[in-house]
Enzyme design. Structure first.
Site, PDB file in Angstrom:
ATOM      1  CD  GLU A  75      29.745 -26.427  63.890  1.00 22.34           C
ATOM      2  OE1 GLU A  75      29.376 -25.241  63.727  1.00 22.34           O
ATOM      3  OE2 GLU A  75      30.865 -26.737  64.293  1.00 22.34           O
ATOM      4  CG  ASN A  91      27.764 -21.429  65.750  1.00 25.65           C
ATOM      5  OD1 ASN A  91      28.608 -21.163  66.594  1.00 25.65           O
ATOM      6  ND2 ASN A  91      27.959 -22.324  64.791  1.00 25.65           N
ATOM      7  CG  HIS A 104      35.846 -28.670  65.524  1.00 23.63           C
ATOM      8  ND1 HIS A 104      37.165 -28.685  65.158  1.00 23.63           N
ATOM      9  CD2 HIS A 104      35.474 -27.370  65.509  1.00 23.63           C
ATOM     10  CE1 HIS A 104      37.583 -27.458  64.941  1.00 23.63           C
ATOM     11  NE2 HIS A 104      36.575 -26.631  65.153  1.00 23.63           N
ATOM     12  CG  ASN A 144      35.820 -24.266  50.271  1.00 22.92           C
ATOM     13  OD1 ASN A 144      34.945 -24.515  49.462  1.00 22.92           O
ATOM     14  ND2 ASN A 144      35.550 -23.796  51.483  1.00 22.92           N
ATOM     15  NE  ARG A 148      30.185 -24.698  67.840  1.00 25.52           N
ATOM     16  CZ  ARG A 148      31.283 -23.994  67.611  1.00 25.52           C
ATOM     17  NH1 ARG A 148      31.206 -22.737  67.270  1.00 25.52           N
ATOM     18  NH2 ARG A 148      32.461 -24.550  67.715  1.00 25.52           N
ATOM     19  NE  ARG A 160      42.211 -21.818  68.128  1.00 21.85           N
ATOM     20  CZ  ARG A 160      41.073 -22.470  67.922  1.00 21.85           C
ATOM     21  NH1 ARG A 160      40.900 -23.674  68.389  1.00 21.85           N
ATOM     22  NH2 ARG A 160      40.100 -21.885  67.260  1.00 21.85           N
TER      23      ARG A 160
HETATM   24  P1  AMP Z   1      35.911 -22.403  58.924  1.00 28.93           P
HETATM   25  O1  AMP Z   1      36.528 -22.061  60.242  1.00 28.93           O
HETATM   26  O2  AMP Z   1      35.515 -23.847  58.804  1.00 28.93           O
HETATM   27  O3  AMP Z   1      34.832 -21.465  58.501  1.00 28.93           O
HETATM   28  O4  AMP Z   1      37.076 -22.234  57.828  1.00 28.93           O
HETATM   29  C1  AMP Z   1      37.720 -21.002  57.651  1.00 28.93           C
HETATM   30  C2  AMP Z   1      39.047 -21.245  56.947  1.00 28.93           C
HETATM   31  O5  AMP Z   1      38.806 -21.878  55.677  1.00 28.93           O
HETATM   32  C3  AMP Z   1      39.817 -19.957  56.674  1.00 28.93           C
HETATM   33  O6  AMP Z   1      41.169 -20.084  57.068  1.00 28.93           O
HETATM   34  C4  AMP Z   1      39.752 -19.835  55.175  1.00 28.93           C
HETATM   35  O7  AMP Z   1      40.851 -19.253  54.657  1.00 28.93           O
HETATM   36  C5  AMP Z   1      39.679 -21.290  54.735  1.00 28.93           C
HETATM   37  N1  AMP Z   1      39.170 -21.396  53.367  1.00 28.93           N
HETATM   38  C6  AMP Z   1      37.958 -21.089  52.907  1.00 28.93           C
HETATM   39  N2  AMP Z   1      37.902 -21.280  51.564  1.00 28.93           N
HETATM   40  C7  AMP Z   1      39.132 -21.715  51.182  1.00 28.93           C
HETATM   41  C8  AMP Z   1      39.735 -22.077  49.939  1.00 28.93           C
HETATM   42  N3  AMP Z   1      39.058 -22.035  48.800  1.00 28.93           N
HETATM   43  N4  AMP Z   1      41.030 -22.480  49.951  1.00 28.93           N
HETATM   44  C9  AMP Z   1      41.726 -22.514  51.085  1.00 28.93           C
HETATM   45  N5  AMP Z   1      41.220 -22.184  52.290  1.00 28.93           N
HETATM   46  C10 AMP Z   1      39.950 -21.794  52.336  1.00 28.93           C
END
Ligand code: AMP
Length: 404
Positions: free
Chosen positions: A387, A10, A183, A338, A92, A244
């Site tokens: 994924e 990926n 996605h 999260n 991916r 973005r």
């Molecule tokens: P991803 O692109 O799916 O890996 O998600 C990354 C995003 O998830 C980043 O902006 C992180 O800040 C956010 N993130 C991860 N853990 C948390 C959390 N506990 N609370 C808020 N945002 C989170």
């Protein structure tokens, strides 16, 4: 150890993730990530079978090609016993364009089509191509078993009234300008998992899947098929994201170029790298940092509030496409999985469509699939993104078919 494993790659612009997976038992043997931050390239590989972790640091690896070669060299050198059982490599690929509508065994024709689609995903497809080319050369016995799994493929069921833009029709017929979405691999995984947890066959499943991460998108799924999605020709459209802008009035671009004299390249950079919650808050694109400051910094609060409002608006809009029955709303991605604050703020605006939160369940964070709705609500689920499982299974199926 199973003799039929899949290596999943990926490749993003700033990090490369890789895993060795048993696609049938859905077990991950090896999980790795290589990232370059400032002047250091770091590599972490977890071996779940031996419960061991490898951690290495290098001087910044300058070229992306060298980064991929480094990964393969380490896998060949230290994880040979797993690699020997790999029967296919799943890549991916973010954009498959108009032509690549499902996962494909990679050959020179498919490579040329991925190359063609690079125009719509300049920050992703060129890196995928580099990785594929290294993989083809490094592991010769798998030369004919590299598979491309496309993030756009799940959205090829969009009807014309969803994927066409209201611009002169020939821009679609002559130049393939249309909504492709993104996605899709995870939205498809969410569909499969929802079907299991809601005990409903996929072909009868009506859900809204909210993938909220550093890039965010939302998809309306009716009878198991994507019928609308928020990302467009490129992943710039739709929700507010980390950096973005998402949906904006295109006139902003004309204004920036004509009135403010900003070059078109700079405008592109502003809208893709300097906007979103980072642009609004001037603090960070990391939602964790913004949440920490939610109650003490007005702009941090504003950026999260704008983000949540946009998601709520999309969910309510998509509820009108559900043919009268919405089976569930799903939250996934780093934020969706999260952040109880963000889920709370989004769902708070959804009472009109029958969505109500169970406050205590929403506060749990156990990295597992969970229902967070109250009794009177339609189901609201949190499902961790995955994924890799889809990429591994699609690759396995194609490789097995081509061997037989
Ligand atoms: P991803 O692109 O799916 O890996 O998600 C990354 C995003 O998830 C980043 O902006 C992180 O800040 C956010 N993130 C991860 N853990 C948390 C959390 N506990 N609370 C808020 N945002 C989170």
């Amino acid at each position: 150890m199973t003799k039929e494993l899949i290596l999943v790659l990926n490749c993003g612009s700033s990090s490369v993730k890789f895993s060795i997976i048993d696609p049938i038992k859905e077990v991950t043997y090896i999980d790795g990530i290589v990232e370059t931050v400032n002047s250091v390239t770091s590599l972490i590989i977890k071996n779940f079978i031996k419960n061991k972790k490898l951690f290495k640091k290098f001087d910044k690896v300058e070229s992306y090609k060298k980064l991929i070669i480094l990964i393969f060299d380490i896998l060949i050198d230290q994880y040979k016993n797993y690699l020997n059982n790999v029967i296919g490599i799943g890549h991916r690929v973010v954009h498959g364009g108009e032509y690549l509508k499902k996962s494909m065994i990679i050959n020179s024709f498919i490579l040329s089509k991925i190359q063609e689609s690079s125009i719509f995903a300049p920050l992703h497809n060129p890196f995928h191509l580099l990785a594929i080319n290294v993989a083809l050369k490094k592991i010769l016995k798998l030369k004919n078993f590299n598979v491309a799994v496309f993030d756009t493929a799940f959205h090829h069921t969009l009807p014309k009234e969803s994927f066409l833009y209201a611009i002169p029709y020939h821009f679609y017929t002559d130049y393939s300008i249309r909504r492709y979405g993104a996605h899709g691999i995870n939205h498809f995984y969410i569909t499969k998992q929802s079907s299991i947890f809601l005990k409903k066959p996929i072909f009868k499943l009506n859900i809204i899947s909210c993938h909220l991460g550093s890039g965010s998108s939302i998809t309306a799924i009716v009878n198991g098929k994507s019928v609308d999605t928020s990302m467009g020709l490129t992943p710039l459209e739709g929700l507010v994201m980390g950096t973005r802008c998402g949906d904006i009035d295109p006139s902003i671009i004309f204004y920036m170029v004509k009135k403010l004299g900003i070059s078109i390249d700079k405008v592109q950079k502003i809208l893709t790298e300097n906007s979103g919650v980072l642009g609004i808050s001037s603090i960070s694109n990391d939602f964790r940092k913004l949440e920490e400051k939610y109650n003490i910094n007005k702009k941090a609060k504003l950026s999260i509030d704008i983000f949540c409002r946009r998601v709520s608006k999309y969910i309510c809009g998509y509820s009108s496409l559900m043919c009268g029955r919405l089976d569930a709303i799903i939250f996934t991605g780093g934020i969706g999985e999260n952040s109880s604050l963000i889920r709370y703020k989004i769902i708070n605006k959804l009472s009109l469509i029958g969505c109500f939160l169970d406050i205590d369940k929403n506060l749990k964070n156990n990295k597992k699939i969970m229902f967070i709705n109250s009794i009177k609500s339609i189901p609201i689920l949190v499902i961790p993104a995955n994924e890799n499982q889809i990429i591994a299974k699609e690759t396995y199926d194609l490789v097995k078919k081509s061997i037989l």
